[in-house]
Design a protein around this motif. Structure first.
Motif, short mmCIF file in Angstrom:
data_model
loop_
_atom_site.label_atom_id
_atom_site.label_comp_id
_atom_site.label_asym_id
_atom_site.label_seq_id
_atom_site.Cartn_x
_atom_site.Cartn_y
_atom_site.Cartn_z
N CYS A 168 -8.19 0.51 51.83
CA CYS A 168 -7.21 -0.01 50.87
C CYS A 168 -6.15 0.99 50.49
N GLU A 169 -6.51 2.23 50.35
CA GLU A 169 -5.55 3.22 49.86
C GLU A 169 -4.76 3.84 51.01
N GLY A 170 -5.20 3.62 52.22
CA GLY A 170 -4.54 4.28 53.33
C GLY A 170 -4.82 5.78 53.32
N PHE A 231 -17.11 2.29 46.74
CA PHE A 231 -17.61 3.58 47.26
C PHE A 231 -16.46 4.52 47.58
N ARG A 232 -16.57 5.75 47.14
CA ARG A 232 -15.55 6.74 47.47
C ARG A 232 -16.22 8.05 47.85
N ALA A 233 -15.93 8.49 49.05
CA ALA A 233 -16.51 9.74 49.52
C ALA A 233 -15.66 10.92 49.08
N PRO A 239 -17.06 15.04 35.59
CA PRO A 239 -17.85 14.14 34.73
C PRO A 239 -17.33 12.71 34.75
N ARG A 240 -16.30 12.41 35.55
CA ARG A 240 -15.72 11.06 35.58
C ARG A 240 -15.67 10.43 36.97
N HIS A 241 -16.30 11.06 37.96
CA HIS A 241 -16.27 10.50 39.32
C HIS A 241 -17.67 10.30 39.88
N LEU A 242 -17.88 9.13 40.48
CA LEU A 242 -19.11 8.84 41.21
C LEU A 242 -18.73 8.46 42.64
N ALA A 243 -19.69 8.62 43.56
CA ALA A 243 -19.44 8.17 44.93
C ALA A 243 -19.67 6.66 45.04
N GLU A 244 -20.49 6.12 44.15
CA GLU A 244 -20.73 4.67 44.10
C GLU A 244 -20.54 4.24 42.66
N PHE A 245 -19.56 3.39 42.41
CA PHE A 245 -19.34 2.91 41.04
C PHE A 245 -18.97 1.43 41.08
N TRP A 246 -18.94 0.82 39.91
CA TRP A 246 -18.65 -0.62 39.84
C TRP A 246 -17.23 -0.83 39.35
N GLU A 387 -7.48 8.33 32.77
CA GLU A 387 -7.27 7.03 33.42
C GLU A 387 -8.53 6.17 33.38
N ILE A 388 -8.35 4.93 32.89
CA ILE A 388 -9.48 4.00 32.87
C ILE A 388 -9.15 2.79 33.74
N ILE A 389 -7.84 2.49 33.88
CA ILE A 389 -7.38 1.39 34.71
C ILE A 389 -6.22 1.87 35.56
N GLY A 390 -6.20 1.44 36.83
CA GLY A 390 -5.02 1.64 37.67
C GLY A 390 -4.61 0.29 38.22
N GLY A 391 -3.32 -0.02 38.15
CA GLY A 391 -2.90 -1.34 38.65
C GLY A 391 -1.47 -1.33 39.11
N PHE A 432 -5.16 -5.21 38.75
CA PHE A 432 -5.57 -3.84 38.41
C PHE A 432 -7.04 -3.64 38.70
N GLY A 433 -7.45 -2.38 38.69
CA GLY A 433 -8.86 -2.03 38.88
C GLY A 433 -9.35 -1.25 37.69
N LEU A 434 -10.50 -1.64 37.18
CA LEU A 434 -11.10 -0.95 36.03
C LEU A 434 -12.46 -0.43 36.44
N GLY A 435 -12.70 0.84 36.23
CA GLY A 435 -14.01 1.40 36.54
C GLY A 435 -14.99 1.11 35.42
N LEU A 436 -16.05 0.36 35.74
CA LEU A 436 -17.02 -0.03 34.71
C LEU A 436 -17.61 1.19 34.00
P1 ATP Z 1 -8.77 9.09 39.50
O1 ATP Z 1 -7.35 9.58 39.57
O2 ATP Z 1 -9.39 9.22 38.14
O3 ATP Z 1 -9.63 9.63 40.59
P2 ATP Z 1 -7.93 6.82 40.97
O4 ATP Z 1 -6.48 6.88 40.73
O5 ATP Z 1 -8.48 7.30 42.24
O6 ATP Z 1 -8.70 7.52 39.76
P3 ATP Z 1 -7.99 3.96 41.35
O7 ATP Z 1 -8.03 4.07 42.82
O8 ATP Z 1 -6.74 3.48 40.71
O9 ATP Z 1 -8.44 5.34 40.68
O10 ATP Z 1 -9.26 3.08 40.88
C1 ATP Z 1 -9.21 2.19 39.77
C2 ATP Z 1 -10.18 2.60 38.67
O11 ATP Z 1 -11.48 2.84 39.19
C3 ATP Z 1 -9.83 3.90 37.98
O12 ATP Z 1 -8.89 3.69 36.96
C4 ATP Z 1 -11.16 4.34 37.42
O13 ATP Z 1 -11.46 3.63 36.22
C5 ATP Z 1 -12.13 3.87 38.47
N1 ATP Z 1 -12.51 4.95 39.41
C6 ATP Z 1 -11.79 5.44 40.45
N2 ATP Z 1 -12.46 6.37 41.13
C7 ATP Z 1 -13.67 6.46 40.53
C8 ATP Z 1 -14.84 7.25 40.79
N3 ATP Z 1 -14.90 8.09 41.82
N4 ATP Z 1 -15.91 7.07 39.98
C9 ATP Z 1 -15.87 6.21 38.94
N5 ATP Z 1 -14.79 5.45 38.64
C10 ATP Z 1 -13.70 5.56 39.43
#
Ligand code: ATP
Ligand code: MN
Length: 464
Positions: A168-170, A231-233, A239-246, A387-391, A432-436
């Motif tokens: 999705c992000e390229g 999923f993001r590798a 303290p705000r990033h997971l490899a698997e999140f909702w 950042e909590i939402i990106g859209g 937009f996308g919101l990380g749970l």
């Molecule tokens: P960040 O800059 O914080 O890494 P991002 O710009 O990569 O975020 P987006 O791709 O816009 O994030 O994803 C939409 C939302 O998903 C983010 O606003 C955030 O709430 C959540 N999110 C993104 N990456 C993660 C992650 N690795 N773990 C938990 N939540 C995430």
């Protein structure tokens, strides 16, 4: 085993009624006069129910006085007015069955302070603590509120694939899905791995976002949302990033960036107030024990409009702030967490929606603005998290989209179906996308994202 919940006993039953409850012992105190005072928790609420058992019970000496933290019990008795402070009623045991013992010599969750780091090593048992029980209930309330918000507005809940062939992000950050034998992958004539012999006859990955697929359904059903694992590798040990999140991803046809921002604000406020209404005790607990500002923050956020600010203005304020930053800031560079937190915490003291970022730092699908420099993107920033939402509003013009893809070295052919949406009945649309987990962190004040998901997956860690 016809049991009722501890929550029901504590909130609804009057002295005189009979009840059977099941739960795990938190504490057991045996008094000289032939009484044992046992508190049990069953996860239905934060509070533990006090059980009073006396020596007339047949298993009093043999079992009851030996109870300790972690043992499971099933108790039937009479609800009586509580003598002690803190609870309205307690249960006078008529029968107490011990279902499972927990040896105090090795049960890891003792009634004392444990560090978050230690509890992560006991993730299979940490839900029995006050903190993790409360996190689980709040996470549940957030999830339910998310569905309610969208369902009540006629959005269709959409299941997008977990395995996907599109990034999705390229950008990188993908987990590959493959059944080729590691180290013995078939090679093509040039000696490269021959992915055509893999399970899907092509490279496949775990999804980083359901957005592209959600767009296809929005352009047929109007308003849709996805809510699932992502999923993001990325090797971000923060303290705000997971490899698997909702992630929750609404996508709306006939919608522009302003509409998108409006929905994002209403959505967050709906979720926050639902949690305050449904989990008052858990929220009180977080406010007392985890972060003394969470309740005030929630009230403040609910009572104020989110600030709208352009990226250009944001950079201006950052440059003029006179602060020294760890990461450089100037027009064209992405905002880092320190910048985001300064804007939302120090400049405004409330959530801020930043819009119209430079095209060069944003994804190919975001709609180009008339200035040809910025795109119709927005980030919602909140204090403490950033950042909590990106859209964004999506690029709905085929020629502009093709041009952007080529500029970013993406092959339009491999996104043929995505381009078709612009070929046949294209409409302005946005989402937009919101990380749970970030929402749960913001609401509860939990410092580390690893502690708001049951089994965190992070670089070098996939225990349990
Ligand atoms: P960040 O800059 O914080 O890494 P991002 O710009 O990569 O975020 P987006 O791709 O816009 O994030 O994803 C939409 C939302 O998903 C983010 O606003 C955030 O709430 C959540 N999110 C993104 N990456 C993660 C992650 N690795 N773990 C938990 N939540 C995430
Ligand atoms: Mn990221």
């Amino acid at each position: 085993m016809n049991r009722i919940l501890v929550k029901t006993v504590l909130e609804n039953l009057n002295p005189g009624s009979t009840a059977t409850v099941g739960g795990w012992v938190r504490t057991c105190r045996v008094s000289k006069g032939g009484f044992a005072f046992i508190t049990i928790n069953d996860g239905s609420c934060l509070a533990a129910l006090q059980i009073v058992a006396d020596a007339t019970l047949a298993n009093y000496e043999g079992e009851i006085v030996k109870l300790s933290a972690g043992c499971s019990v099933l108790v039937t008795g009479e609800v009586v007015e509580s003598q002690g402070k803190g609870q309205r009623v307690e249960l006078k045991a008529g029968e107490l069955r011990v279902l499972g013992w927990a040896d105090p010599a090795d049960y890891p969750i003792q009634p004392k302070h444990h560090t978050m780091e230690f509890l992560r090593t006991q993730a299979h048992l940490r839900a029995r603590t006050n903190t993790f029980g409360a996190v689980a209930r709040v996470r549940n309330a957030v999830s339910a509120a998310i569905h309610e918000f969208f369902q009540s507005r006629g959005f269709i809940y959409l299941h997008t694939p977990i395995i996907t062939a599109s990034d999705c992000e390229g950008a990188g950050q993908l987990f590959r899905v493959s059944t080729l034998p590691a180290g013995q992958e078939p090679k093509d004539q040039a000696g490269a791995i021959d992915w055509s012999q893999d399970f899907f006859a092509r490279k496949a990955y775990l999804t980083v976002s359901g957005q592209l697929e959600a767009e296809t359904y929005a352009c047929a059903l109007g308003n849709v949302y996805t809510f699932g694992p992502t999923f993001r590798a990325e090797n971000s040990n923060t303290p705000r990033h997971l490899a698997e999140f909702w992630m929750v991803e609404p996508e709306m046809a006939f919608c522009d960036l302003q509409g998108d921002a409006r929905v994002a604000e209403e959505f967050l406020k709906y979720v926050f107030s639902a949690v305050l209404t449904r989990c008052p005790d858990d929220m009180q607990f977080f406010n007392e024990r985890v972060d003394k500002t969470v309740l005030a923050t929630m009230e403040h956020v609910l009572g104020n409009d989110f600030v709208r600010l352009s990226y250009t203005e944001a950079v201006d304020r950052l440059v003029k702030s006179g602060k020294t930053w760890n990461y450089p800031i100037q027009w064209g560079l992405d905002l880092q967490t320190e910048h985001e937190r300064y804007i939302t915490e120090e400049v405004f003291g409330k959530p801020v929606i930043i819009s119209d970022y430079p095209a060069s730092i944003k994804a190919f699908y975001m709609r180009m603005n008339d200035d040809q420099k910025t795109v119709a993107a927005m980030d919602v920033l909140v204090p403490r998290i950033g950042e909590i939402i990106g859209g964004s509003q999506r690029e709905d013009r085929l020629d502009v989209l093709n041009e952007r893809m080529r500029a970013m070295n993406l092959e339009p052919d491999s996104y043929w179906w995505y381009c078709d949406l612009r070929r046949y009945g294209s409409v302005p649309h946005a989402g937009f996308g919101l990380g749970l987990e970030r929402v749960v962190q913001f609401i509860t004040g939990m410092a580390n994202i690893r502690d708001v998901i049951p089994y965190p997956r992070t670089p070098r860690s996939a225990e349990f």
